[in-house]
Design a protein around this motif. Structure first.
Motif, PDB file in Angstrom:
ATOM      1  N   ASN A 250       0.811  -1.209   0.000  1.00 13.92           N
ATOM      2  CA  ASN A 250       0.000   0.000   0.000  1.00 13.92           C
ATOM      3  C   ASN A 250       0.850   1.266   0.000  1.00 13.92           C
ATOM      4  O   ASN A 250       0.456   2.284  -0.585  1.00 13.92           O
ATOM      5  N   LEU A 251       2.004   1.211   0.637  1.00 12.31           N
ATOM      6  CA  LEU A 251       2.926   2.336   0.532  1.00 12.31           C
ATOM      7  C   LEU A 251       3.357   2.530  -0.922  1.00 12.31           C
ATOM      8  O   LEU A 251       3.494   3.667  -1.402  1.00 12.31           O
ATOM      9  N   GLY A 252       3.551   1.421  -1.626  1.00 11.73           N
ATOM     10  CA  GLY A 252       3.900   1.512  -3.046  1.00 11.73           C
ATOM     11  C   GLY A 252       2.826   2.209  -3.850  1.00 11.73           C
ATOM     12  O   GLY A 252       3.116   3.040  -4.728  1.00 11.73           O
ATOM     13  N   VAL A 265       7.504   1.452  -7.669  1.00  4.06           N
ATOM     14  CA  VAL A 265       7.922   0.206  -8.311  1.00  4.06           C
ATOM     15  C   VAL A 265       8.705  -0.662  -7.323  1.00  4.06           C
ATOM     16  O   VAL A 265       8.507  -1.880  -7.251  1.00  4.06           O
ATOM     17  N   GLU A 266       9.561  -0.030  -6.540  1.00  2.34           N
ATOM     18  CA  GLU A 266      10.361  -0.776  -5.563  1.00  2.34           C
ATOM     19  C   GLU A 266       9.481  -1.504  -4.554  1.00  2.34           C
ATOM     20  O   GLU A 266       9.666  -2.700  -4.297  1.00  2.34           O
ATOM     21  N   HIS A 267       8.505  -0.803  -3.993  1.00  6.18           N
ATOM     22  CA  HIS A 267       7.647  -1.402  -2.973  1.00  6.18           C
ATOM     23  C   HIS A 267       6.729  -2.477  -3.555  1.00  6.18           C
ATOM     24  O   HIS A 267       6.570  -3.557  -2.980  1.00  6.18           O
ATOM     25  N   THR A 285      -1.557 -11.357  -7.700  1.00  5.48           N
ATOM     26  CA  THR A 285      -2.194 -10.891  -8.932  1.00  5.48           C
ATOM     27  C   THR A 285      -2.623  -9.438  -8.806  1.00  5.48           C
ATOM     28  O   THR A 285      -2.436  -8.633  -9.734  1.00  5.48           O
ATOM     29  N   ARG A 286      -3.195  -9.068  -7.682  1.00  6.63           N
ATOM     30  CA  ARG A 286      -3.575  -7.674  -7.462  1.00  6.63           C
ATOM     31  C   ARG A 286      -2.343  -6.765  -7.530  1.00  6.63           C
ATOM     32  O   ARG A 286      -2.379  -5.674  -8.107  1.00  6.63           O
ATOM     33  N   ALA A 287      -1.262  -7.216  -6.898  1.00  9.78           N
ATOM     34  CA  ALA A 287      -0.048  -6.408  -6.885  1.00  9.78           C
ATOM     35  C   ALA A 287       0.544  -6.283  -8.286  1.00  9.78           C
ATOM     36  O   ALA A 287       1.053  -5.223  -8.677  1.00  9.78           O
ATOM     37  N   ARG A 288       0.473  -7.363  -9.066  1.00 10.14           N
ATOM     38  CA  ARG A 288       0.982  -7.320 -10.440  1.00 10.14           C
ATOM     39  C   ARG A 288       0.165  -6.329 -11.277  1.00 10.14           C
ATOM     40  O   ARG A 288       0.708  -5.594 -12.114  1.00 10.14           O
ATOM     41  N   THR A 293      -0.171  -0.811 -13.743  1.00  8.92           N
ATOM     42  CA  THR A 293      -0.758   0.530 -13.740  1.00  8.92           C
ATOM     43  C   THR A 293       0.292   1.582 -13.415  1.00  8.92           C
ATOM     44  O   THR A 293       0.284   2.682 -13.980  1.00  8.92           O
ATOM     45  N   THR A 294       1.207   1.249 -12.496  1.00  8.61           N
ATOM     46  CA  THR A 294       2.291   2.176 -12.140  1.00  8.61           C
ATOM     47  C   THR A 294       3.179   2.446 -13.352  1.00  8.61           C
ATOM     48  O   THR A 294       3.568   3.601 -13.614  1.00  8.61           O
ATOM     49  N   LEU A 295       3.500   1.400 -14.097  1.00  9.94           N
ATOM     50  CA  LEU A 295       4.334   1.576 -15.292  1.00  9.94           C
ATOM     51  C   LEU A 295       3.632   2.452 -16.325  1.00  9.94           C
ATOM     52  O   LEU A 295       4.259   3.292 -16.978  1.00  9.94           O
TER      53      LEU A 295
END
Length: 412
Positions: A250-252, A265-267, A285-288, A293-295
């Motif tokens: 969540n910090l990510g 991206v790191e987190h 899967t959620r994190a992926r 989305t971050t990219l």
């Protein structure tokens, strides 16, 4: 995992605050003796139930009801508790199977006679089963059913003599359910739950409630406030491994929102690795999905496409149709951005077919049908896809926020 005597310990603590204990009155000591005997009985039931559930682990879950009912301990509180325990180990790997487990737990709890144990104990057990059932339903994105289940849990618990701690747990589950459309109320519920847990000295659940509160703040757009809450609990010794990863993840997400792509991206990458190490497929899967989305937010469109594709496939395998659709639409939008529109019509057809077969709401099907027609005549642009995606995201029966909430909150 906490032992089954925890609720009894809390009741005992309440009793010890009573002046009757110190004035030699026989009523309270008699109750203490009754609770001690019940505690021993529950420990035996849990041991036998654990053995039975473990013996069924490799069999189809559709066989479990018959096997359990035929067992001498088939309608015991131990069976209900162990079914709920099993749900917790299954939830991130096989959420649909977890729903079958909580459904069975609710059914068995409702069949236990009020004369088999102390009345309040049976009612609390039923409330626990309904609460955990609600938690799994919201995890699957079935929010109206989750609301009905958590209402049942609260109604039952209010019939008991000492409901405060249990009601705090219900507040936290309700906060998760309301996250999709009533976030200010969800933030308040999580804050209230955190304060009650702290009053009871339960720091693990206090931290879980704060994580939930921060998640709601994030979803409401109060990113820096959410960061403040997460920062306030990230070093809590009480955080178990799951919630520690949740804070990292969540910090990510929050770093992404304030424009710090490198830290985001790191987190998130670290969270994916840890989820995969623990075989937590759903959360990985959620994190992926979040990493993809971050990219995109950083303009790295091509690098995001394989991540979107895998997340879509994994959500479909998990039978999480709403989340799968949201990922697929984000993939379609990204393909249009980079000028690769050839695959978009097939994505739309696939989603429409799956939504129709899954019995999704007519509004969702109408939105996807509209998108398919726009794509077919060559008029689809990224904003159009985004509009449909956001529409589906806001539907009550569709996808849940991509923010990760404290998965292990239901643990006793």
């Amino acid at each position: 995992m906490k032992p089954p005597t925890d609720d009894l310990d809390r009741e005992l603590a309440e009793l010890l605050r009573s002046p009757d204990v110190w004035q030699g009155t026989q009523v309270v000591p008699s109750r203490v003796h009754e609770m001690t005997a019940l505690s021993r009985r529950l420990a035996n039931e849990d041991r036998e139930a654990a053995e039975l559930i473990e013996s069924l682990a490799s069999t189809p879950i559709t066989w479990w009801r018959t096997a359990i009912v035929k067992s001498p301990i088939g309608r015991s509180s131990g069976i209900v508790r162990k079914l709920l325990d099993r749900m917790r180990t299954e939830l991130s790997k096989a959420p649909a199977r977890s729903l079958e487990l909580t459904t069975l737990a609710v059914d068995i709890a409702n069949e236990i006679s009020l004369t088999e144990y102390p009345c309040d104990f049976v009612i609390s057990l039923r409330a626990d089963a309904w609460r955990d059932h609600a938690f799994v339903l919201q995890f699957l994105g079935r929010f109206p059913e989750a609301v009905a289940a958590v209402n049942e849990a609260e109604s039952l618990l209010r019939e008991t003599a000492l409901p405060d701690y249990g009601l705090a747990r219900i507040k936290l589950v309700r906060a998760n359910i309301l996250a999709w459309d009533r976030r200010p109320e969800a933030v308040t519920l999580a804050d209230e739950a955190a304060k009650i847990f702290l009053d009871f000295g339960d720091r693990p659940k206090y931290a879980a409630a704060r994580i939930t509160q921060a998640a709601m703040l994030h979803e409401s757009g109060a990113i820096r406030e959410a960061l403040h809450v997460w920062e306030s609990i990230k070093n809590e010794d009480c955080l178990d491994e799951m919630n520690r990863i949740l804070v990292i993840y969540n910090l990510g997400l929050a770093y992404r929102e304030i424009g710090n792509t490198a830290k985001s991206v790191e987190h998130i990458t670290l969270a994916i690795a840890e989820y995969e190490l623990l075989s937590m497929t759903t959360e990985a899967t959620r994190a992926r999905w979040a990493l993809a989305t971050t990219l995109v937010s950083a303009g790295k469109f091509t690098a995001s496409i394989p991540l979107f594709e895998r997340a879509w496939k994994d959500f479909e395998t998990l039978e999480m149709e709403a989340d799968a659709a949201l990922v697929a639409l984000e993939l379609a939008e990204t393909l249009l951005v980079i000028g690769d529109a050839a695959r978009v019509p097939q994505i739309c057809r696939t989603l429409l077919d799956r939504f129709t077969r899954a019995g999704m709401t007519s509004r969702a099907i109408t939105a996807l049908s509209y998108l398919r027609e726009v794509v077919a005549i060559g008029k689809a642009q990224p904003p159009v896809v985004r509009q449909v995606r956001e529409f589906l995201r806001e539907l009550p029966s569709q996808g849940r926020p991509t923010l990760s909430l404290p998965l292990r909150e239901p643990e006793r």
